[in-house]
Design a protein around this motif. Sequence first.
Motif, PDB file in Angstrom:
ATOM      1  N   LEU A 763       0.743  -1.123   0.084  1.00 39.47           N
ATOM      2  CA  LEU A 763      -0.027  -0.076  -0.036  1.00 39.47           C
ATOM      3  C   LEU A 763       0.956   1.321  -0.086  1.00 39.47           C
ATOM      4  O   LEU A 763       2.065   1.176   0.433  1.00 39.47           O
ATOM      5  CB  LEU A 763      -0.838   0.075   1.213  1.00 39.47           C
ATOM      6  N   VAL A 764       0.652   2.392  -0.453  1.00 40.61           N
ATOM      7  CA  VAL A 764       0.924   3.498  -0.591  1.00 40.61           C
ATOM      8  C   VAL A 764       0.648   4.729   0.231  1.00 40.61           C
ATOM      9  O   VAL A 764      -0.590   4.829   0.448  1.00 40.61           O
ATOM     10  CB  VAL A 764       1.455   3.903  -1.983  1.00 40.61           C
ATOM     11  N   SER A 765       1.422   5.540   0.765  1.00 43.67           N
ATOM     12  CA  SER A 765       0.970   6.768   1.335  1.00 43.67           C
ATOM     13  C   SER A 765       2.071   7.673   1.349  1.00 43.67           C
ATOM     14  O   SER A 765       3.007   7.526   0.950  1.00 43.67           O
ATOM     15  CB  SER A 765       0.475   6.587   3.048  1.00 43.67           C
ATOM     16  N   GLU A 766       1.896   9.008   1.681  1.00 42.22           N
ATOM     17  CA  GLU A 766       2.851  10.035   2.016  1.00 42.22           C
ATOM     18  C   GLU A 766       2.811  10.656   3.259  1.00 42.22           C
ATOM     19  O   GLU A 766       1.928  10.819   3.917  1.00 42.22           O
ATOM     20  CB  GLU A 766       2.673  11.206   0.743  1.00 42.22           C
ATOM     21  N   VAL A 767       3.875  10.963   3.592  1.00 37.99           N
ATOM     22  CA  VAL A 767       3.991  11.697   5.071  1.00 37.99           C
ATOM     23  C   VAL A 767       2.938  12.909   5.105  1.00 37.99           C
ATOM     24  O   VAL A 767       2.937  13.642   4.218  1.00 37.99           O
ATOM     25  CB  VAL A 767       5.327  12.391   5.259  1.00 37.99           C
ATOM     26  N   GLY A 850       1.336  -7.310   5.756  1.00 36.34           N
ATOM     27  CA  GLY A 850       1.691  -6.832   4.501  1.00 36.34           C
ATOM     28  C   GLY A 850       2.459  -5.349   4.803  1.00 36.34           C
ATOM     29  O   GLY A 850       2.830  -5.204   5.958  1.00 36.34           O
ATOM     30  N   ILE A 851       2.401  -4.362   3.911  1.00 37.85           N
ATOM     31  CA  ILE A 851       3.540  -3.295   3.985  1.00 37.85           C
ATOM     32  C   ILE A 851       2.873  -2.067   3.629  1.00 37.85           C
ATOM     33  O   ILE A 851       1.778  -2.062   2.469  1.00 37.85           O
ATOM     34  CB  ILE A 851       4.996  -3.382   3.396  1.00 37.85           C
ATOM     35  N   VAL A 852       2.896  -0.854   4.482  1.00 38.82           N
ATOM     36  CA  VAL A 852       2.231   0.329   3.936  1.00 38.82           C
ATOM     37  C   VAL A 852       3.902   1.157   3.508  1.00 38.82           C
ATOM     38  O   VAL A 852       4.720   1.465   4.363  1.00 38.82           O
ATOM     39  CB  VAL A 852       1.568   1.119   4.822  1.00 38.82           C
ATOM     40  N   GLU A 853       3.970   1.296   2.156  1.00 34.42           N
ATOM     41  CA  GLU A 853       5.092   2.210   1.968  1.00 34.42           C
ATOM     42  C   GLU A 853       5.003   3.784   1.897  1.00 34.42           C
ATOM     43  O   GLU A 853       4.031   4.215   1.046  1.00 34.42           O
ATOM     44  CB  GLU A 853       5.465   2.002   0.476  1.00 34.42           C
TER      45      GLU A 853
END
Length: 855
Positions: A763-767, A850-853
């Motif tokens: 999964l993706v997100s931003e600061v 899982g991982i959140v990048e």
Amino acid sequence: MNERGSWHLRAGTVVAAWFAALVVVSVAHRWVPQSGWLLVHLLGLGAGSNAILIWSGHFTDALLRRPAGGTRRADTARLIVFNSGAVAVIAGMLTGWWPAVVAGGCVVAGVAGWHGTTLLQRLRAALPSRFGHTVRYYIAAASMLPIGAGIGIAMANVGLPSELHERLVLAHSAVNVLGWVGLTVLGTLVTLWPTMLRTRMAARVETAARRGLPALLLGLTVGVVGAIAGIPLVTAAGALGYLAAAAYVLEPHLDEIRRKHPADFATLSVLAGIMWLLGSLTYLTVGLATASTPLEASETAGSVTAALLAGFLVQVLLGALTYLVPVVIGGRAAVQGATTELERGAPWRLSIANAGLLVCVLPVPSLVRVACSVLVLVAFASFLPLAVRAVLVARRLRGMPSKPGRPEPVPARRRIRAAAAGVGVVVFAAAAGIAADPAAVGISTADTGNVTASGHTTEVEVRIEGMRFVPDVLDVPIGDRLVVTLVNTGTDRHDLVLANGARTGRIDPDETATLDVGLVGGQVDGWCSVAGHRQMGMTLTVQPTGAVDDRVHTEHRPDAQAVSLTSSDVSRSLGAHPDAGFVAHDPVAPATSADHRITLAATDEQREVAPGITQRLWTFGGTAPGPTLRGKVGDIFEVTLVNDGTIGHSIDFHAGSLSPDEPMRTIEPGESLVYRFTATRAGMWMYHCSTMPMSLHIANGMFGAVIIDPPDLPPVDREYVMVQSELYLGPEGGEADADKVVADNPDLLVFNGYANQYDHDPLVSEVGERIRIWVLAAGPNRGSAFHIVGGQFDTVWSEGDYRLQPGTGGSQTLGLFPAQGGFVELEFPEPGHYPFVSHSMVDAERGAHGIVEVR
């Protein structure tokens, strides 16, 4: 070719276009939303209605002897406007935009009224005509379509109560099929049938037609009133009245058939269509008379849909067009050439279509029905290329001298051979379907063994009660022949399989099967082979009695199957990477939708569930988990469940509160049901198959999520959905291991159906972004302790209420029991890779990871 004939050919391309669309959707129906509804309306509203508008006007002009001259602008305008309305109705239903359905339905109704008014004006303006009563059939039929369209518009509003909707379905079908279509066909046959046979009209045809119309209208009215009132017996009385009136109108034509036997495609196709009409009406009358509720009445009507539409409407339409297209072309040579093209393969096409349809309407295994329905489609669809060839040949021969005399008819022996070949193709297709699933028809391989026969037969009746055989121990003298009568008094489909190879087919509730076990020489185990039923206790033992020395023990031979995957197989998989091109299940939460008409097909699918491990899953919509649905409090959902699988399935939506008796019932392969519920409360709700054993059906993929947003849910930057479930691995490429499910011994714990998939495709997100993750613990047996390593939740919402909202406090885990759901919200303070897991650590180590990048 005269101008009238030219116009009819051009207008006929509209009918061909609708029919071509029907063929395309039939082939691709599994990937087309609301395909069942669409197929019916492409045929009835599209091809059938356009043909009626075109040809009822043609016959009116011919019967009233109106001059051939004059413009066709009004007729062309009607077709253009009508098709615009029909397209709007279909587009509105497929997109869920009710205003388009309303507008299109009103246009369709308006054109039908316009058409009927035009015919009435022509009838009044003409001199008295011998066949004026035929035009009255057309006028009466035209008055039916606005009524049917109005009912259809009302049905499209998903806010209707479920029972009222079922009543309207039955009324809508009766008005359109028996009124708009049926009256047109019966009126047309008065003059068209003897013309097609090239014989004189029988003496009582006109009288029967004139007297029959009021009786047909009375029967139809009674039936529709009974349907809307929800009184099946009254509906049955109306169907019986319509059947009797139709038989009265058609009976005089038997004299024409006796004088001139139907021998070509046109006449045989029309005759076959009429036989399907009468047969379907007879079945419908009996079914309605024995129905106890409006739902049962609607299901009875649905069961004859294929017979009425494919058997009656399509065959009458194709037969009539086969005769009429050459007629409007004109010119003897052109007519002969066009007719020759349209008659190609006639016996073969007719026998395949009717034999295939007959198999499809019988209670046959799903694979047999699929194979035969494909053959029927091919037989019907062949008309399109033949029609194109006929027109091209006619244009080439226009103006050329014709061959003297009539064309030589095809010898009867040759026609019979071709028809027999067509039936043979259907038989071969049915045999292939049976070969693929022999247990479905009770094929037994019983072995008598090395036993001395006593000469006696022991007959035993075994009942199925719930999930038990009663009795479950059968005492049989050694050497006796055993015959078991299996009576299914349960509520699901079952069978009986014995270790010596003897087996019944799968039988529905209230059905009976007889099993010849053979000679009994030793103890023999038996069970139900439907997935999971054996583990739920559906076992039986044949116990021999008599002298021990004389016994010959029967070897225990369970169903041959591969060995289930082991822990070492799982360990290797968890340490491996998916193949190149791997795409994870889309975790992005769907947007809240205004359209909640959904078709979910229950299908068997081969799916990879971990690197190198494939299972045959039972799915909703082709994926496990099934599609995530989303709406708001007060929304009404209408879900059509279609069973395209190989065993019985059902569906249960936790997001609705309603009696489970009807909407959650098990449907067999090839059947469908409509499930309606109102979302009265917010939540992260589960849906799943509720067919027993539920644990196995859920474990093998039949589950999904419904998000009903809490009021005033604030927006976030990103939303994801995680559905946690367990996998109890069977053999490679096989189904879940039912013994592992019963023992509660899962091999894998996964998010969204695949072990560790978001390690490989994070999964993706931003600061600084705010993300919301919806979580559902689908089980069937284990809950979830959802945790993000390195993250803290400032908002936790679980089972309908906020457990935490932004403030000084935080949360580390969203704890959920099986079938519970909720969401968490958080922001990540710095870039990095943040693992998310179920903090039951053994579950995380088995794939719930899982991982959140964060970038």
